[in-house]
Design an enzyme around this catalytic site. Structure first.
Site, PDB file in Angstrom:
ATOM      1  N   ASP A 133      32.015 -43.873 108.155  1.00 23.67           N
ATOM      2  CA  ASP A 133      31.708 -44.701 109.335  1.00 23.67           C
ATOM      3  C   ASP A 133      32.738 -45.732 109.307  1.00 23.67           C
ATOM      4  OD1 ASP A 133      30.750 -45.598 111.887  1.00 23.67           O
ATOM      5  OD2 ASP A 133      28.778 -46.829 110.949  1.00 23.67           O
ATOM      6  N   SER A 134      32.664 -46.861 110.451  1.00 23.17           N
ATOM      7  CA  SER A 134      32.940 -48.019 110.469  1.00 23.17           C
ATOM      8  C   SER A 134      31.921 -49.154 109.434  1.00 23.17           C
ATOM      9  CB  SER A 134      33.428 -48.124 111.479  1.00 23.17           C
ATOM     10  OG  SER A 134      32.875 -48.917 112.499  1.00 23.17           O
TER      11      SER A 134
ATOM     12  N   HIS B  41      25.037 -47.327 114.440  1.00 22.27           N
ATOM     13  CA  HIS B  41      24.313 -47.911 114.497  1.00 22.27           C
ATOM     14  C   HIS B  41      22.732 -48.362 115.052  1.00 22.27           C
ATOM     15  CE1 HIS B  41      28.340 -49.553 112.512  1.00 22.27           C
ATOM     16  NE2 HIS B  41      27.565 -50.617 112.472  1.00 22.27           N
TER      17      HIS B  41
ATOM     18  N   CYS C 159      30.143 -41.568 113.101  1.00 25.03           N
ATOM     19  CA  CYS C 159      30.118 -42.733 114.149  1.00 25.03           C
ATOM     20  C   CYS C 159      31.008 -41.398 115.771  1.00 25.03           C
ATOM     21  CB  CYS C 159      31.503 -43.008 113.194  1.00 25.03           C
ATOM     22  SG  CYS C 159      32.471 -44.572 114.842  1.00 25.03           S
TER      23      CYS C 159
ATOM     24  N   GLU D   1      24.165 -54.744 112.259  1.00 24.35           N
ATOM     25  CA  GLU D   1      24.821 -54.939 110.712  1.00 24.35           C
ATOM     26  C   GLU D   1      24.065 -56.465 110.782  1.00 24.35           C
ATOM     27  OE1 GLU D   1      27.858 -53.756 108.614  1.00 24.35           O
ATOM     28  OE2 GLU D   1      28.213 -51.996 110.441  1.00 24.35           O
TER      29      GLU D   1
ATOM     30  N   CYS E 109      26.245 -44.359 119.592  1.00 28.23           N
ATOM     31  CA  CYS E 109      26.343 -45.199 118.709  1.00 28.23           C
ATOM     32  C   CYS E 109      26.022 -45.606 116.982  1.00 28.23           C
ATOM     33  CB  CYS E 109      27.094 -46.720 118.538  1.00 28.23           C
ATOM     34  SG  CYS E 109      27.519 -48.366 117.813  1.00 28.23           S
TER      35      CYS E 109
HETATM   36  N1  DGL Z   1      28.544 -46.730 114.543  1.00 28.73           N
HETATM   37  C1  DGL Z   1      30.297 -46.088 115.008  1.00 28.73           C
HETATM   38  C2  DGL Z   1      29.642 -45.311 116.658  1.00 28.73           C
HETATM   39  O1  DGL Z   1      29.491 -44.344 116.125  1.00 28.73           O
HETATM   40  C3  DGL Z   1      31.023 -47.867 115.191  1.00 28.73           C
HETATM   41  C4  DGL Z   1      30.910 -49.007 116.266  1.00 28.73           C
HETATM   42  C5  DGL Z   1      31.763 -50.070 116.011  1.00 28.73           C
HETATM   43  O2  DGL Z   1      32.806 -49.731 114.654  1.00 28.73           O
HETATM   44  O3  DGL Z   1      32.519 -50.002 116.497  1.00 28.73           O
HETATM   45  O4  DGL Z   1      30.641 -45.422 117.724  1.00 28.73           O
END
Ligand code: DGL
Length: 287
Positions: free
Chosen positions: A12-13, A188, A76, A154, A186
């Site tokens: 993931d990022s 997150h 991600c 985050e 997403c």
């Molecule tokens: N967790 C990520 C997703 O599912 C990326 C969030 C990001 O870095 O913009 O898209």
């Protein structure tokens, strides 16, 4: 100590992939997990496609060279919408991607009004449009892309609390459309689902992809001849391309205490992508 089987690489990022890691842990309690977070490139929702592909391929290949794995999960949504063909053509392992759960959401919605909450990149990608055409053609689909919400997730994990007022302001355009079902597109966002629910109390179903991904992982491992539940002693290695996020340890303590092994290893690594080749020649060093 016997190493856990299988060994799964998650990408993931940032720490969003933890929502997927948690779901996998519930089904594969013995798995050895390697988690690669490209937080030097965070947020991916603001990056051009080619950069997402180059960074993700480079980090995944470099991590696999050091930690051979049985399967890769691109945890991600933003990366999954663009990187899967490149990864699958370069790796001889099963690669699982995360896509917004439009199909189950459409099955749950009574009002036929769906919300999709994702990054700015994901809400604009043709991949999402084709999922909606295929599975939710009879629904009104309201899309909201926000990198600020990803940053709040985050920060919320690091601080132990989410800024409710900002969350409410960001979600206002979605709340105004009154969906009964919202897709968390997403990875997150499941981490701050309670705050999202406080901001939109009228939503009946919050739908994420965690368990569907975990089931797919188990299925692929079984097809490869493994024991579905895994064996051995769970352990976890976390690699980040910038300072490891402050929220990581807190999440590991509270989400499923002990599930990530006795002493998860957390390291900062450097990622090198070759200048004139969009991928390849990647190197990874622990600092
Ligand atoms: N967790 C990520 C997703 O599912 C990326 C969030 C990001 O870095 O913009 O898209």
């Amino acid at each position: 100590m016997e190493q856990g089987w299988p060994r799964v690489l998650l990408f993931d990022s940032g720490i969003g992939g933890l929502s997927i890691a948690d779901a996998i842990r519930l089904r594969l309690p013995h798995a050895d997990m390697v988690y690669a977070g490209d937080n030097a490139g965070f947020p991916y929702g603001d990056l051009p496609e080619h950069e997402v592909v180059a960074r993700c391929v480079a980090l995944v290949e470099a991590a696999l060279a050091r930690w051979p794995c049985d399967l890769v999960v691109v945890a991600c949504n933003t990366a999954s919408t663009v990187v899967l063909p490149a990864l699958r053509s370069r790796l001889r392992l099963p690669v699982v991607g995360v896509v917004p759960a439009i199909k189950p959401a459409a099955a749950l919605s009574c009002s036929r009004r769906l919300g999709v909450l994702a990054t700015p990149a994901t809400v604009d990608r043709p991949y999402l449009a084709s999922l909606i055409d295929e599975y939710a053609a009879d629904c009104t689909v309201l899309r909201l892309g926000s990198s600020e919400l990803v940053r709040l997730a985050e920060a919320g994990l690091a601080q132990g609390q989410v800024d409710d007022e900002r969350v409410r302001a960001i979600l206002q355009p979605l709340a105004a459309g009154d969906p009964d079902t919202v897709v968390l597109g997403c990875t997150h966002f499941p981490l701050i689902q309670k705050a999202l629910a406080r901001a939109m109390p009228g939503v009946v179903h919050w739908v994420d992809s965690g368990d569907a991904i975990a089931r797919r992982v188990v299925q692929l491992l079984e097809e490869a001849g493994g024991n579905g539940a895994g064996t051995g002693q769970a352990s976890s290695t976390f690699l980040f391309t910038a300072e490891p996020p402050a929220g990581l340890r807190k999440w590991l303590e509270v989400s499923q205490p002990g599930a990530y092994g006795d002493s998860p290893q957390i390291s900062r690594v450097s990622l090198n992508t070759a200048r004139n080749s969009s991928m390849g020649n990647a190197g990874l060093w622990q600092q």
